[in-house]
Design a protein around this motif. Structure first.
Motif: not given
Length: 93
Positions: A75-79, A23-27
């Motif tokens: 940036i986080e692992p997708d779970s 999971i990518v959090r974006v601006k």
């Protein structure tokens, strides 16, 4: 690399060329950033409008390069996430 937890960085550094789901959090605009990710060779799986993020798949090396992009917040692992049923049919009196 403050946008990725140290544990994930270590896993990515060991990851080689196997695909990882993140999971990518974006601006900024989510569509614009999804297009950037696709242009970098990442596969965008879905757009997560509520948290301004994308679920995606890429190589470990691509994920580590993403951490350097100024438009990437996290940036986080997708779970798998599941919801617990709350009180359906229960009497709370």
């Amino acid at each position: 690399m403050g946008v990725i937890e140290l544990n994930l960085v270590r896993k990515l550094e060991e990851g080689g060329t196997f695909p990882v789901r993140l999971i990518v959090r974006v601006k900024g605009d989510i569509e614009e950033q999804a297009a950037r990710l696709e242009a970098m060779g990442c596969h965008v799986l879905s757009r997560l409008w509520l948290i301004n993020a994308v679920a995606m798949e890429c190589t470990s090396a691509q994920a580590l390069r993403l951490a350097e992009e100024p438009w990437v917040e996290r940036i986080e692992p997708d779970s798998v996430v599941s919801a617990q049923e709350w009180g359906i049919g229960n009497d709370y009196e």
